[in-house]
Design an enzyme around this catalytic site. Sequence first.
Site, PDB file in Angstrom:
ATOM      1  N   LEU A 144     -60.956  11.582  10.326  1.00  0.00           N
ATOM      2  CA  LEU A 144     -60.389  10.245  10.260  1.00  0.00           C
ATOM      3  C   LEU A 144     -59.576  10.177   8.974  1.00  0.00           C
ATOM      4  O   LEU A 144     -60.004  10.692   7.935  1.00  0.00           O
ATOM      5  CB  LEU A 144     -61.525   9.212  10.227  1.00  0.00           C
ATOM      6  CG  LEU A 144     -61.269   7.801  10.744  1.00  0.00           C
ATOM      7  CD1 LEU A 144     -60.815   7.836  12.191  1.00  0.00           C
ATOM      8  CD2 LEU A 144     -62.534   6.964  10.614  1.00  0.00           C
ATOM      9  N   ASP A 145     -58.399   9.557   9.021  1.00  0.00           N
ATOM     10  CA  ASP A 145     -57.572   9.409   7.825  1.00  0.00           C
ATOM     11  C   ASP A 145     -58.381   8.820   6.681  1.00  0.00           C
ATOM     12  O   ASP A 145     -59.268   7.977   6.894  1.00  0.00           O
ATOM     13  CB  ASP A 145     -56.391   8.470   8.103  1.00  0.00           C
ATOM     14  CG  ASP A 145     -55.294   9.113   8.929  1.00  0.00           C
ATOM     15  OD1 ASP A 145     -55.353  10.331   9.140  1.00  0.00           O
ATOM     16  OD2 ASP A 145     -54.388   8.377   9.353  1.00  0.00           O
ATOM     17  N   ARG A 146     -58.027   9.199   5.477  1.00  0.00           N
ATOM     18  CA  ARG A 146     -58.708   8.662   4.293  1.00  0.00           C
ATOM     19  C   ARG A 146     -58.621   7.133   4.238  1.00  0.00           C
ATOM     20  O   ARG A 146     -59.585   6.463   3.843  1.00  0.00           O
ATOM     21  CB  ARG A 146     -58.081   9.257   3.023  1.00  0.00           C
ATOM     22  CG  ARG A 146     -58.761   8.831   1.722  1.00  0.00           C
ATOM     23  CD  ARG A 146     -58.120   9.485   0.527  1.00  0.00           C
ATOM     24  NE  ARG A 146     -56.781   8.989   0.293  1.00  0.00           N
ATOM     25  CZ  ARG A 146     -56.493   7.922  -0.450  1.00  0.00           C
ATOM     26  NH1 ARG A 146     -57.469   7.219  -1.028  1.00  0.00           N
ATOM     27  NH2 ARG A 146     -55.252   7.536  -0.623  1.00  0.00           N
TER      28      ARG A 146
END
Length: 319
Positions: A144-146
């Site tokens: 998952l994106d930061r």
Amino acid sequence: MRRRTPPAPAPLPQRQGVDPVRVRLPLDGGWATVADYLAHRLPDEVGDRLAEMVQGGEIVTADGPIDAATPYQPGASVWFHRDLPAETPVPFPVELVHRDERLVIVDKPHFLATTPRGSHVVETALSRLRTELDLPHLVPAHRLDRLTAGLVMFIADPRARGAYQGLFRDRLVHKEYQAVAPYLPELEQPRTVRSRMVKERGVIAAREEPGEVNAVSRVELLERRGGLARYRLVPLTGRTHQLRLHMSSLGAPIIGDPVYPVVLPPVAPDDFSRPLQLLATTLEFTDPITGRELRLRSRRTLAAWADQPVMADRHLLEC
């Protein structure tokens, strides 16, 4: 289902939940010593520290530490730890949603990377969980994106990695997100966005271009509040930044997005005041080992919508 044999352990332990670096020596190498090769191969990573690392026994082979005279052996491997960068702590917890002998599923906060990368190494969900749960073999099933919060699956049993990572590779996991973005009355709802996305290495923003479609997202309006709306987003493919780019291309960029439609200047590392209003709310899948149906929900809410009354689709956020 057949499980694969777990990889052989590295001869160095993890450091703060971070694996050592493994470097394989090329078969066609002509260097006299291992240290000569590392000085050639990794000048930016070991640099002036190389002699100190060798002298201190910090670089090892399967047989033990090397020294300055250890001869180059084509095909062999060496391991060492990179110096950890100075990191600003992300002051939000990783919340446990589900745990069994094979799986760990958590509710990740905004601003925390899933796995070590670049300047984010220890301050990542993976490093934290390995340390806090004492699970050194933990690996992600997906990422998952930061800047995106919500549900992330990790695999605790090395023998089950292929089975669970295969769920995402074969698109057997149903994922849903929610986002807060501008309300566009002219935007037909629900709708499916199809485009060709290109994400170049080293370039922060992805882009769309003519060509064969490789990114598909479903967008549905849930609620409106003045000029803002809450959307349900369902990615039918898994391209990097897909939902963010598709919402921006519709003219409704997600609130708090520092990349789409325009890349903004970076903020201070300790500035957590403007989280991206994107939340991975749902994971649904059939466990490939037990056959059990799992339907998991995030307990987090989006700050831009936190002052709303009971949501019309409240069941989406209930476990």
